[in-house]
Design a protein around this motif. Structure first.
Motif, PDB file in Angstrom:
ATOM      1  N   HIS A  25       0.848  -1.200   0.000  1.00 49.52           N
ATOM      2  CA  HIS A  25       0.000   0.000   0.000  1.00 49.52           C
ATOM      3  C   HIS A  25       0.880   1.244   0.000  1.00 49.52           C
ATOM      4  O   HIS A  25       1.956   1.235   0.580  1.00 49.52           O
ATOM      5  N   PRO A  26       0.387   2.338  -0.605  1.00 49.86           N
ATOM      6  CA  PRO A  26       1.164   3.572  -0.546  1.00 49.86           C
ATOM      7  C   PRO A  26       1.233   4.134   0.884  1.00 49.86           C
ATOM      8  O   PRO A  26       2.221   4.757   1.259  1.00 49.86           O
ATOM      9  N   HIS A  27       0.169   3.934   1.644  1.00 47.75           N
ATOM     10  CA  HIS A  27       0.144   4.491   2.998  1.00 47.75           C
ATOM     11  C   HIS A  27      -0.699   3.565   3.873  1.00 47.75           C
ATOM     12  O   HIS A  27      -1.892   3.371   3.602  1.00 47.75           O
ATOM     13  N   ALA A  28      -0.082   2.993   4.870  1.00 48.70           N
ATOM     14  CA  ALA A  28      -0.820   2.060   5.731  1.00 48.70           C
ATOM     15  C   ALA A  28      -0.049   1.854   7.029  1.00 48.70           C
ATOM     16  O   ALA A  28       1.150   2.104   7.096  1.00 48.70           O
ATOM     17  N   THR A  63       6.281   1.298  11.757  1.00 49.08           N
ATOM     18  CA  THR A  63       4.847   1.216  12.045  1.00 49.08           C
ATOM     19  C   THR A  63       4.001   1.649  10.847  1.00 49.08           C
ATOM     20  O   THR A  63       2.911   1.139  10.641  1.00 49.08           O
ATOM     21  N   GLU A  64       4.529   2.591  10.066  1.00 45.80           N
ATOM     22  CA  GLU A  64       3.698   3.138   9.000  1.00 45.80           C
ATOM     23  C   GLU A  64       4.519   3.183   7.714  1.00 45.80           C
ATOM     24  O   GLU A  64       5.642   3.706   7.732  1.00 45.80           O
ATOM     25  N   CYS A  65       3.986   2.656   6.624  1.00 42.92           N
ATOM     26  CA  CYS A  65       4.741   2.738   5.376  1.00 42.92           C
ATOM     27  C   CYS A  65       4.466   4.078   4.723  1.00 42.92           C
ATOM     28  O   CYS A  65       3.400   4.664   4.897  1.00 42.92           O
ATOM     29  N   ARG A  66       5.453   4.551   3.990  1.00 44.65           N
ATOM     30  CA  ARG A  66       5.367   5.876   3.384  1.00 44.65           C
ATOM     31  C   ARG A  66       5.112   5.817   1.889  1.00 44.65           C
ATOM     32  O   ARG A  66       4.788   6.798   1.256  1.00 44.65           O
ATOM     33  N   PHE A  67       5.328   4.653   1.275  1.00 45.45           N
ATOM     34  CA  PHE A  67       5.052   4.492  -0.156  1.00 45.45           C
ATOM     35  C   PHE A  67       4.962   3.005  -0.485  1.00 45.45           C
ATOM     36  O   PHE A  67       5.497   2.169   0.243  1.00 45.45           O
ATOM     37  N   GLN A  68       4.279   2.706  -1.580  1.00 41.40           N
ATOM     38  CA  GLN A  68       4.162   1.319  -2.033  1.00 41.40           C
ATOM     39  C   GLN A  68       5.543   0.832  -2.450  1.00 41.40           C
ATOM     40  O   GLN A  68       6.237   1.495  -3.209  1.00 41.40           O
ATOM     41  N   GLY A  69       5.938  -0.315  -1.922  1.00 40.79           N
ATOM     42  CA  GLY A  69       7.252  -0.847  -2.273  1.00 40.79           C
ATOM     43  C   GLY A  69       8.301  -0.562  -1.222  1.00 40.79           C
ATOM     44  O   GLY A  69       9.448  -0.982  -1.368  1.00 40.79           O
ATOM     45  N   GLU A  70       7.938   0.147  -0.162  1.00 43.53           N
ATOM     46  CA  GLU A  70       8.911   0.409   0.905  1.00 43.53           C
ATOM     47  C   GLU A  70       9.208  -0.910   1.633  1.00 43.53           C
ATOM     48  O   GLU A  70       8.294  -1.645   2.009  1.00 43.53           O
ATOM     49  N   TRP A  82      -2.314  -4.929   7.369  1.00 44.99           N
ATOM     50  CA  TRP A  82      -2.185  -3.476   7.293  1.00 44.99           C
ATOM     51  C   TRP A  82      -3.519  -2.813   7.576  1.00 44.99           C
ATOM     52  O   TRP A  82      -4.564  -3.335   7.187  1.00 44.99           O
ATOM     53  N   GLU A  83      -3.443  -1.655   8.183  1.00 44.50           N
ATOM     54  CA  GLU A  83      -4.618  -0.791   8.240  1.00 44.50           C
ATOM     55  C   GLU A  83      -4.371   0.292   7.194  1.00 44.50           C
ATOM     56  O   GLU A  83      -3.465   1.120   7.343  1.00 44.50           O
ATOM     57  N   VAL A  84      -5.158   0.234   6.136  1.00 43.77           N
ATOM     58  CA  VAL A  84      -4.903   1.140   5.016  1.00 43.77           C
ATOM     59  C   VAL A  84      -5.297   2.566   5.401  1.00 43.77           C
ATOM     60  O   VAL A  84      -6.375   2.799   5.941  1.00 43.77           O
ATOM     61  N   LEU A  85      -4.410   3.513   5.135  1.00 44.92           N
ATOM     62  CA  LEU A  85      -4.648   4.920   5.449  1.00 44.92           C
ATOM     63  C   LEU A  85      -4.772   5.700   4.143  1.00 44.92           C
ATOM     64  O   LEU A  85      -4.301   5.254   3.099  1.00 44.92           O
ATOM     65  N   PRO A  86      -5.406   6.873   4.214  1.00 48.59           N
ATOM     66  CA  PRO A  86      -5.550   7.640   2.961  1.00 48.59           C
ATOM     67  C   PRO A  86      -4.178   8.016   2.402  1.00 48.59           C
ATOM     68  O   PRO A  86      -3.286   8.426   3.151  1.00 48.59           O
ATOM     69  N   ALA A  87      -4.042   7.858   1.099  1.00 52.13           N
ATOM     70  CA  ALA A  87      -2.762   8.152   0.457  1.00 52.13           C
ATOM     71  C   ALA A  87      -2.856   9.461  -0.316  1.00 52.13           C
ATOM     72  O   ALA A  87      -3.865   9.736  -0.955  1.00 52.13           O
ATOM     73  N   PHE A  88      -1.807  10.241  -0.234  1.00 47.95           N
ATOM     74  CA  PHE A  88      -1.713  11.487  -0.993  1.00 47.95           C
ATOM     75  C   PHE A  88      -0.756  11.225  -2.148  1.00 47.95           C
ATOM     76  O   PHE A  88       0.462  11.128  -1.952  1.00 47.95           O
TER      77      PHE A  88
END
Lengths: 288, 772
Positions: free
Chosen positions: B35-38, B82-89, B115-121
């Protein structure tokens, strides 16, 4: 996942291997240009892979009215045969646009047919040419029109244990293959279109039009075909056929093109394709 | 075949990153965020550790106990905590006995992670449909950097203008796509943190690893391999830190490499940008320009953005303006971090800047060459940032291109168009480099710390420079590749700087050798090193030569073998040694215009004018480049073939940016075309067969013999040139890259202009403006 690679030299051996294990655990491989990618993307994870390369599937006979192409004949062989270039332009033009030269040395007609991709560049001309497949299994041989064989991506009328032995294509047939891509070389066509004109004695419609890039699989453009009733249709008929083709095609929006653009392209390609066939020397030579 | 690396490369005899192997080696593989942000809820690490062949699984929590100082730089996370910052991290790295087992465990982790998916910018357009006001941006948590600089009052210029020409240009994510993916082999033994890797910058990587892992630089040893293309993507330490940590954890050598999919997702690259351009015209003359730039810098961390301030200047073009204003925001998004990429963002800036100039010429109905020539910098002018323009061939290149354009335009086929594009670049000459030269009886060796990345600048360039500086044949010059513990310091292969900076260091080393030989020649030959002064007569005339495999010294006093010039110590120690250094010069900058953020000084200025003839299919929107000519400000060409190769390669790469390359994301922000199937780099069949390269000499740069860098400039004007040619052919301008057939079809109104759900996205209608 690791797999075991087998090289049977007889059909008996091949069938014995292919019957082993649960469905999907053993797969045949021809050129491998699609299957290896599908395994890399984990669409298939076979434990056994059966190479067909040592089976007698390389027959290649160009007769006066038909070419018989063994399913393992590499595309490059067909592309470089001047007899096909002159008499089956729709097929050869399409083959020349599949991947790269390196890939065409590996890829086979049989593999492409079984892959049954909706964006295949070969299915449209092969179907428009009314190709027949010979399918071989322990039970013997059967013949099936390619049009009936193809059902969707990786979905065909192939029965368990059955192998494609050859593809038979009538010739000569005036025709052409037209396509549109983001990158001209080595790309997947957004829309492909085969246009073939058949002689009256072949029966059925005079023109066959088959589009690729459609959903869920390549599609015969029946309403457009029905519009082109004569050997030399008028410009108005061609324009009407183009319009009908764009209306009847089942297109979707994906990352390669928007639906709207595909419809627009198909209309352009039908018009250009039919006009080019009419102008071609082969169309003037083969009449009646 | 002249290039010494060509045949061994063709035979597969040279070691690239992916060829690295060692006894007892473990194979590593990444589990990454999908995920991009999760927020990471759980990761079945223990189950993965129990999988067959698995020797170690490294997660963020394990890092402190692996490191000697038990801590690392928390501002530069190595793995998702704890939190990914981009898809593929990367979330975890697995080391196993085989690649298959490593990948199986990595895949298991990736598929079982919760993962708990969070809104991605991930979409600047959606977040900022209009130019945002300052107050909004002050509060916006995702602003990484803000730059505002100006001279004069742009609003007053608008009031005084007869015409304000406004356009918005958009550019997508594009990737470097080297043929060789990232790959390394790490081995930690005691205090020796040793990594072999495919890198453009061994010393930069050493610093990066030392920073990230809190190690002293002296304990980190980076050894470069042969590099299968870098294009800026192989600068930073990405895999190396993980491989080193795993090696430390397992006490085994660890090999880690990326798949092509991971290349697209995880490496640093060019992210999207939106350029809002406005140019004021009075009495037919453009006199003021404003650029407003929104730059997606991906998950770059605050304070680590280099692109915004450096790029903005390029949107003014190499032009004189009475009044200008530059403003930009670098935005932190949930895409992969922005990174260097062959002239970072300059092709995009030039697409906007030069495309804007071209559309203005068409709108004013004036010759596009004339409009540019009237405004373009000439040697001795001042740049907008107050720097004196060093020798600069832009006007000369434009004149030559104009002459060829006239020729092409005669008999131009219907549906064809011709476009001109002007770009410029400033090379990274202010970064340093050193070389140790040893002149022995059989030839010259150059010990240095760069690696050949494919352009030939190291393997060929340094030899050519030394040969030309000394008189020796190239065959008698050998380049030696040291690692960071044996080679003298060098900044690395980037910024078109190898020939200019390290080459200049080699040239200085050669000069020092000749000077010393001249000094000795002025004394009595044969009594080298002994002080028997004689009148100085032979200065500057001394040259070297190779006769029968022996180095000879030719001076006005006669020719003699080098051996006669060497001391006994030198004869035993391999030869006469010299140390060449080049640390460039820092340039003066008038920063009085900077309101906020930094402006960057230019060093050498290099102009590039391109000319393209295109054929546009009026029914489908397909663009085919049929002829192409590149006029390049070369300073001085040191090697014709090498120069031509660099320009050709750069411009074909630019054709990809212009016509087919773009990262496409889903509405959730996931990259849809991470791979070579649907991310389309040009193939050889897409290159125009009529390709002319014209080097313009006589405007010297700071490199050896007045040469200028050539690695980056060739890609810069390409997208602008192609877009300008398409506008010439059709009368419609495409304001968004790349110019895919579908996008051109929309501009030609063959289909509807906007496709909110389609892959091409919206296209701004041709030229907008508000005549006054």
């Amino acid at each position: 996942m690791p797999f075991e690679l087998h090289f049977p030299t007889t059909f008996e051996e091949a069938w014995a291997l292919l019957e082993k294990g649960p469905p999907g655990s053993t797969l045949p491989i021809a050129g491998g240009t699609d299957l290896l990618l599908a395994m890399e993307f984990r669409r298939f994870s076979p434990r056994h892979v059966v190479s067909l390369s040592r089976l007698p599937l390389q027959a290649y006979e160009v007769g006066p009215e038909e070419v018989r192409i063994g399913s393992l004949v590499p595309l490059r062989t067909l592309e470089l045969d001047p007899r096909l270039c002159a008499r089956l332009p729709a097929l050869v033009e399409a083959i020349a646009e599949v991947g790269s030269v390196q890939l065409r040395h590996r890829a086979t007609l049989g593999g492409n047919v079984v892959r049954a991709s909706s964006s295949s560049d070969l299915l449209p001309p092969l179907i428009a040419l009314r190709s027949l497949l010979t399918l071989r299994s322990r039970e013997g041989r059967r013949t099936l029109p390619l049009e009936e064989f193809v059902q969707g991506s990786w979905k065909t009328g192939l029965r368990p244990g059955e192998l494609v032995e050859d593809v038979r294509v009538p010739l000569p047939r005036p025709g052409t293959y037209r396509w549109q891509r983001v990158r001209p070389a080595n790309d997947i066509s957004q829309v492909g279109l085969a246009v073939v004109r058949h002689p009256a004695q072949a029966g059925g419609l005079r023109w066959n039009l088959v589009a690729g890039g459609t959903t869920p699989t390549v599609q015969r453009l029946i309403r457009a075909e029905a519009t082109l009733v004569s050997e030399e249709p008028s410009q108005e008929d061609v324009a009407l056929a183009a319009q009908r083709a764009a209306e009847e095609a089942r297109f979707a929006t994906d990352l390669r093109a928007a639906e709207e653009y595909r419809r627009h392209l198909l209309q352009v390609l039908v018009r250009r394709g039919v006009e080019d066939v009419l102008r071609s020397p082969l169309a003037k030579e083969v009449r009646g | 075949m002249r290039r010494t690396d060509a045949l061994p490369k063709a035979r597969g005899a040279l070691t690239y990153g992916a060829d690295l192997a060692a006894p007892q080696m473990l194979w590593a593989a990444y589990a990454t965020s999908v995920h991009p942000h999760a927020r990471l809820r759980s990761l079945p690490v223990e189950e993965a550790r129990a999988m067959p062949g698995v020797r170690a699984v490294l997660t963020a929590g394990d890092i402190p106990r692996v490191l000697p100082k038990r801590r690392w730089d928390p501002s530069r996370p190595l793995l998702v905590e704890t939190e990914c910052r981009f898809q593929g991290e990367p979330v975890a790295v697995v080391a196993a006995q085989s690649l298959v087992e490593a990948r199986a465990a990595a895949r298991f982790l990736q598929s079982k992670a919760e993962w708990e998916v969070l809104p991605a910018f991930t979409d600047l357009e959606k977040e900022f449909p209009e130019w945002p006001d300052v107050e909004t941006m002050k509060r916006h948590e995702r602003v990484n950097a803000h730059v505002l600089a100006r001279r004069g009052d742009f609003e007053r210029a608008v009031a005084e203008a007869d015409l304000v020409h406004e356009e918005t240009f958009r550019t997508p994510m594009v990737a470097q796509v080297p043929m060789e993916p990232h790959a390394c082999l790490a081995r930690v033994q005691g205090d020796d943190w040793h990594v072999q890797t495919t890198t453009q910058t061994p010393f930069g990587m050493r610093e990066d690893i030392a920073d990230k892992l809190h190690l002293p630089e002296a304990k980190v040893r980076v050894e470069g391999t042969w590099v299968g293309g870098g294009f800026g993507g192989k600068n930073e330490a990405l895999l190396e830190t993980h491989a080193l940590l795993l090696s430390r954890l397992t006490d085994r050598p660890v090999r880690l490499s990326l798949s092509f999919r991971e290349e697209f997702l995880f490496t640093r690259t060019t992210q999207p940008a939106i350029f809002r351009m406005a140019t004021c015209v009075r009495d037919g003359k453009p006199f003021a320009r404003r650029t407003r730039l929104l730059l997606d810098t991906g998950a770059s961390l605050p304070g680590r953005d280099f692109a915004l301030g450096y790029s903005l200047g390029f949107t003014l073009g190499p032009y004189r303006w009475d009044t200008w204003e530059l403003e930009g925001y670098a935005l932190r998004t949930h895409r992969a971090p922005f990174g260097p990429h062959r002239a970072p963002l300059a092709p995009q800036c030039t697409f906007a800047s030069d495309g804007h100039m071209d559309s203005l010429a068409r709108r004013l109905k004036v010759d596009p060459f004339q409009l540019r020539l009237e405004q373009v910098w000439r040697t001795g002018d001042r740049t907008p940032f107050g720097q004196e323009v060093p020798p600069f061939a832009a006007a000369a290149a434009l004149e030559q291109a104009r002459a060829l354009e006239k020729e092409w335009r005669r008999g131009l086929a219907p549906g064809h168009g011709i476009g001109v594009g002007l770009g410029f670049w400033s090379t990274g000459t202010s970064m340093g480099g050193e070389a140790v030269l040893t002149l022995g009886p059989k030839g010259l060796t150059i010990l240095q710390g760069e690696r050949e990345i494919g352009s030939g600048s190291v393997v060929e360039g340094l030899r050519v420079i030394a040969a030309q500086a000394t008189g020796l044949p190239e065959d008698a010059v050998e380049v030696v590749y040291g690692d960071t513990s044996t080679a003298p310091f060098d900044s690395g292969v980037f910024g078109s700087r190898t020939v200019i900076a390290l080459g200049r260091a080699v040239e200085k080393g050669c000069e020092a050798l000749l000077k010393e030989l001249a000094r000795r020649s002025d004394h009595s030959p044969g009594e080298a090193g002994e002080a028997t002064p004689r009148p100085r007569t032979s200065r500057g005339k001394l040259r070297l030569d190779l006769q029968g495999g022996e180095v000879f010294v030719r001076s006005p006093r006669g020719t003699g073998p080098l051996l006669g010039y060497l001391t006994e110590e030198e004869r035993n120690g391999g030869g006469l040694r010299a140390h060449g250094k080049e640390y460039g010069r820092s340039h003066e900058l008038d920063s009085s215009g900077a309101v906020e953020g930094d402006l960057y000084a230019y060093s050498d200025l290099i102009a590039a004018v391109h000319l393209a003839e295109v054929r546009v299919d009026p029914d489908t929107g397909s663009v085919r480049v049929v002829r192409y000519a590149a006029f390049h400000d070369a300073g001085k060409v040191l090697d014709r073939e090498g120069y031509r190769g660099q320009v050709e390669g750069g411009l074909v790469m630019g054709l990809g940016t212009a016509l087919s390359e773009e990262g496409l994301i889903t509405s959730e922000g996931r990259l849809q075309n991470a791979g070579l199937l649907d991310y389309r780099v040009p193939t050889i069949r897409d290159a125009p067969s009529d390709l002319r390269i014209i080097a313009i000499e006589g405007f010297p740069g700071s490199g050896p013999q007045g040469s200028k860098g050539v690695g980056e400039p060739p890609i810069i004007p390409v997208p602008a040139t192609v877009a300008n040619a398409v506008a010439d052919a059709t009368g419609s301008r495409v304001l968004e890259l790349p110019l895919t057939p579908e996008r051109v079809a929309r501009a030609l109104a063959l289909i509807s202009p906007g496709a909110p759900t389609g892959p091409a996205g919206p296209v701004t209608p041709a030229v907008r403006g508000r005549p006054k």
